[in-house]
Design an enzyme around this catalytic site. Sequence first.
Site, PDB file in Angstrom:
ATOM      1  N   ARG A  18      -7.131  -4.681  -7.783  1.00  0.00           N
ATOM      2  CA  ARG A  18      -7.763  -3.798  -9.052  1.00  0.00           C
ATOM      3  C   ARG A  18      -6.528  -2.999  -9.470  1.00  0.00           C
ATOM      4  O   ARG A  18      -6.148  -2.049  -8.529  1.00  0.00           O
ATOM      5  CB  ARG A  18      -8.905  -3.108  -8.989  1.00  0.00           C
TER       6      ARG A  18
ATOM      7  N   THR B 139       0.910  -1.071  -0.145  1.00  0.00           N
ATOM      8  CA  THR B 139       0.125   0.053  -0.089  1.00  0.00           C
ATOM      9  C   THR B 139       0.854   1.313   0.146  1.00  0.00           C
ATOM     10  O   THR B 139       2.116   1.215   0.182  1.00  0.00           O
ATOM     11  CB  THR B 139      -1.051   0.172   1.142  1.00  0.00           C
ATOM     12  N   ARG B 140       0.017   2.524  -0.339  1.00  0.00           N
ATOM     13  CA  ARG B 140       0.819   3.827  -0.176  1.00  0.00           C
ATOM     14  C   ARG B 140      -0.187   4.718   0.428  1.00  0.00           C
ATOM     15  O   ARG B 140       0.258   5.685   0.688  1.00  0.00           O
ATOM     16  CB  ARG B 140       1.133   4.299  -1.475  1.00  0.00           C
ATOM     17  N   ASN B 141      -1.290   4.247   0.904  1.00  0.00           N
ATOM     18  CA  ASN B 141      -2.286   5.070   1.575  1.00  0.00           C
ATOM     19  C   ASN B 141      -2.725   4.551   2.957  1.00  0.00           C
ATOM     20  O   ASN B 141      -2.562   3.366   3.247  1.00  0.00           O
ATOM     21  CB  ASN B 141      -3.546   4.885   0.715  1.00  0.00           C
TER      22      ASN B 141
END
Length: 349
Positions: free
Chosen positions: A252, A158-160
């Site tokens: 996705r 993730t980056r969030n």
Amino acid sequence: MIVSINEETLQDIINLETGVLAPLTGFMGEADFDSVVSRYRLANGAVFPLPVTLDVPQAQFDEILPGDRVILEFAGAPVAELEAESRFYLHEPDLAAIFRTSENTHPGVRKERGRSPCRIGGRVQLTDMALLQGALKPAETKAAFAQRGWKTVVGFQTRNPIHRAHEHIQRIGLEICDGLFINPIIGWKKAGDFTQEAVMAAYNRMVSDFYPKDRVYIAGLKTQMRYAGPREAVFHAIIRRNLGCTHFIIGRDHAGVGGYYGPYDAHALARELEPDMGIRLLLTREPYYCKRCGQIVTDKHCAHYQTDRVEISGTIIRKYIHDGYMPDEIMLRQEILDAILHCGQIFLP
Ligand SMILES: [Zn+2]
């Protein structure tokens, strides 16, 4: 010969040294590069979807011969040594093959065009060992998983900060595996994105308030985003295999950018390569909130994608918070929002 490198190349060297980029032990030579570009594998057949290469200015390139020892210098100090084995050029058609586009508006294409096309391959060794401090090391993550008694571990990229759609996918992962390894990519700097502090604060809150503490391990990995869509999704899986995961989630448009890749292109490539990757892949579809079903779903188990879908994404949440609106609780838990808002700096300048 002394060659100056930038921070991203230094990060590659650190990840080569720790084994994060195994089986690579250096920068790719021409045979591996060509093989990776054309068939997602090293020359020896091992799955490796993205080039990891060293670019040097033309003038220095002309002077380096196979067998030469090259000192790699960062910010004026020697940090590593490379044994030059191969010299080659990156050509325009390579870019189109790697990124599936040659448009300069694609950040990966633009970045590659900004580097010298002259590449030197060869085994590399870090000489300034102090640089390993704080680096994520496979030996450490594997020990941490073993200590918790996990036989199966699912990796999550993730980056969030965590939102409800990511939570849905992580719970699926944890339903299948003993442990969940949340492994944010950190150390890259895209203006307007959430800071590492915000991402970590959100996840720490999620673990303290909602997840069972003995089933989750969180640690950041410093590496650049390459925005290579399907190739990068497989690359992310290989890295997590090296860190000790048995499973990895590909969602996705994983590692996609703009509209350059179809939403499930990454799934298609991953499916093709999975038998030889040494890690199982959980290919998940886009989770959204369905007003009719009244919960987070995907189009695999909800019939209302067209009519009752509320989209949830890091991009939307980022925009809401940035513009001073509070995202709805069906997108982001109140506790997580509080944790984000308490950060000194929420967004990268
Ligand atoms: Zn529904």
